[in-house]
Scaffold this active site. Structure first.
Site, PDB file in Angstrom:
ATOM      1  N   GLU A 117      51.542  53.340  44.132  1.00  0.00           N
ATOM      2  CA  GLU A 117      50.303  53.412  44.901  1.00  0.00           C
ATOM      3  C   GLU A 117      50.099  52.141  45.724  1.00  0.00           C
ATOM      4  OE1 GLU A 117      47.669  56.555  42.401  1.00  0.00           O
ATOM      5  OE2 GLU A 117      47.548  54.502  41.718  1.00  0.00           O
ATOM      6  N   CYS A 130      46.906  46.057  49.419  1.00  0.00           N
ATOM      7  CA  CYS A 130      47.366  45.729  48.065  1.00  0.00           C
ATOM      8  C   CYS A 130      48.641  46.529  47.814  1.00  0.00           C
ATOM      9  CB  CYS A 130      46.267  46.098  47.074  1.00  0.00           C
ATOM     10  SG  CYS A 130      46.721  45.811  45.369  1.00  0.00           S
ATOM     11  N   CYS A 137      55.117  48.873  34.889  1.00  0.00           N
ATOM     12  CA  CYS A 137      55.214  47.447  34.593  1.00  0.00           C
ATOM     13  C   CYS A 137      55.784  47.301  33.192  1.00  0.00           C
ATOM     14  CB  CYS A 137      53.818  46.815  34.671  1.00  0.00           C
ATOM     15  SG  CYS A 137      53.832  45.019  34.506  1.00  0.00           S
ATOM     16  N   CYS A 141      49.574  44.623  29.431  1.00  0.00           N
ATOM     17  CA  CYS A 141      48.231  44.068  29.303  1.00  0.00           C
ATOM     18  C   CYS A 141      47.309  45.204  28.869  1.00  0.00           C
ATOM     19  CB  CYS A 141      47.786  43.455  30.618  1.00  0.00           C
ATOM     20  SG  CYS A 141      48.947  42.193  31.168  1.00  0.00           S
ATOM     21  N   CYS A 144      44.961  47.202  31.356  1.00  0.00           N
ATOM     22  CA  CYS A 144      45.514  47.618  32.648  1.00  0.00           C
ATOM     23  C   CYS A 144      46.149  49.002  32.563  1.00  0.00           C
ATOM     24  CB  CYS A 144      46.553  46.598  33.110  1.00  0.00           C
ATOM     25  SG  CYS A 144      47.411  47.092  34.610  1.00  0.00           S
ATOM     26  N   CYS A 370      41.184  47.597  41.110  1.00  0.00           N
ATOM     27  CA  CYS A 370      42.163  46.786  40.365  1.00  0.00           C
ATOM     28  C   CYS A 370      42.450  47.389  39.003  1.00  0.00           C
ATOM     29  CB  CYS A 370      41.622  45.394  40.075  1.00  0.00           C
ATOM     30  SG  CYS A 370      41.170  44.461  41.489  1.00  0.00           S
TER      31      CYS A 370
END
Ligand code: SAH
Ligand code: SF4
Length: 393
Positions: A117, A130, A137, A141, A144, A370
């Site tokens: 994205e 962004c 990933c 975290c 996230c 975010c």
């Protein structure tokens, strides 16, 4: 797009017709040096390579042209030669959503059927794009959404540059020949804050940023690019030296005990080690401050004591603290801090002499804020129990 009628160069070339093994080379994402070498390897005489490189570069990255046939200052047979050896391909937008606040989220398909994205956030007289550096990933975290995705692969430099190009396509931002030079940019800033840990894909990110910064192309200045890292300490100094962009660090906690849970890479490089690397950051100055990102999680890291500890920890580092109200996602194990709490926290930091902007969540209605990014098609998902276990909850 109407392009200027440029003089056609008439060099006669002996053009080898042999195709490179494995088919055509996509030239998007090649650095100048790599593209020059590729042109020569395909048969461009060395003495012409510099000029050819300049011409092709300008067509692709200044004018946004994707078709060799439209490169009118190249001789016809050189255009055919390019077409026989190269492609100009960027990732495909498979879905575009526009938020009530104007934020645009692109779902982009890359080779292998993976998806990432990309988010465009318009502001007055500027706009921030962004971009993502990985599919998913490898880090986990606990707050996230991207970290819950199982499948991970690094993006290529071309796929990273391509995200900037597809946004410029959608915004119709390539220069129009003959039109007066417009200094107002729609994509004026790029942040590597999408999916993935950019410092775990260092070489591709570095090469992509070289291409995006190049003055004869997209020409985004070094200070208009910000890379956000969760704290990959060994790569931080290299980031200043080899990429030269602005640095943001996902700090998020003021004790190792809490940071271990929120940003598990802290178990490898703890707060003291991370701060040591930041103090040594080669570009550090008052005009090039490090951004400390701090996600506001209710009753986890948002107390006055946290704010005071934060200020003490970063003493002496030219910094600004960007407070990010937590953005929820389906199954997320945290809540956003109350607004008064966020303001009280910001106030303590501000009074200690640091800028402490609160990041306004943008594009929440389309899950573009975010930490909400995730490939909708990556069905393999960590379970709630796995997320909680990794977070030590
Ligand atoms: N992997 C890099 C860059 C991508 S994340 C990094 O971690 O820095 C960009 C920023 O969004 C990081 O500061 C990240 O911690 C933050 N973030 C992640 N999930 C979030 C969420 N749900 N709400 C608010 N911010 C989040
Ligand atoms: Fe990865 Fe950054 Fe999300 Fe952590 S916050 S899981 S490093 S994308």
């Amino acid at each position: 797009m109407n392009l200027p009628a440029a003089p056609v160069t008439q060099d006669v070339l002996t053009i080898p017709r042999k195709l490179p093994e494995g088919g055509k080379t996509n030239l998007i994402g090649l650095t100048r040096e790599q593209l020059r070498a590729a042109l020569i390897a395909a048969g461009t005489p060395e003495r012409q390579a510099k000029m050819r490189l300049g011409q092709v570069w300008q067509w692709v990255y200044h004018w946004g042209v994707r078709d060799f046939g439209a490169m009118t200052n190249l001789a016809k047979d050189y255009r055919a030669f390019l077409d026989a050896h190269f492609t100009i391909e960027i990732p495909q937008v498979v879905n575009r959503q526009v938020s009530a606040d104007g934020t645009r989220k692109y779902l982009v398909r890359i080779a292998g059927g993976h998806e990432v994205e990309v988010v465009y956030i318009p502001e007055e007289n500027r706009g921030t794009l962004c971009i993502s550096s990985q599919v998913g990933c490898t880090l986990t975290c606990s707050f996230c959404h991207t970290g819950t995705q199982k499948l991970v692969r690094n993006l290529t430099a071309g796929e990273i540059v391509g995200q900037v190009m597809l946004a410029r396509d959608d915004l119709n931002e390539w220069p129009q020949p003959g039109a007066p030079k417009d200094e107002t940019r729609l994509v004026s800033n790029v942040v590597l804050m999408g999916m993935g840990e950019p410092l775990y894909n260092f070489d591709a990110v570095r090469d992509a940023m070289k291409v995006v910064r190049d003055d004869e192309g997209i020409a985004l200045g070094r200070r208009r690019i910000t890379l956000s890292t969760s704290g990959v300490v060994p790569e931080i100094a290299r980031c200043a030296e080899e990429i030269g962009c602005q640095l943001a660090v996902s700090f998020h906690a003021t004790t190792d005990e809490v940071r271990d849970r929120l940003v598990p890479i802290n178990k490898r490089w703890n707060i003291a080690t991370l701060l040591g690397a930041l103090r040594d950051y080669p570009r550090l100055s008052n005009s090039e401050r490090i951004t400390f990102e701090y996600v506001m999680l209710k009753d986890v890291n948002d107390s006055d004591a946290d704010a005071r500890r934060l200020v003490k920890l970063i003493a002496g580092i030219p910094a600004k603290i960007n407070l990010i109200p937590f953005n929820e996602w389906p199954g997320s194990p945290y809540e956003r801090s109350d607004w008064e709490r966020i303001e009280a926290f910001a106030d303590i930091i501000y009074k200690a002499g640091y800028a402490s902007p609160i990041r306004t969540p943008r594009g929440e209605d389309i899950m573009a804020a975010c930490g909400q990014l995730k490939s909708a098609t990556e069905r393999a998902r960590k379970s709630r129990a796995e997320i909680a276990a990794e977070a030590g909850l």
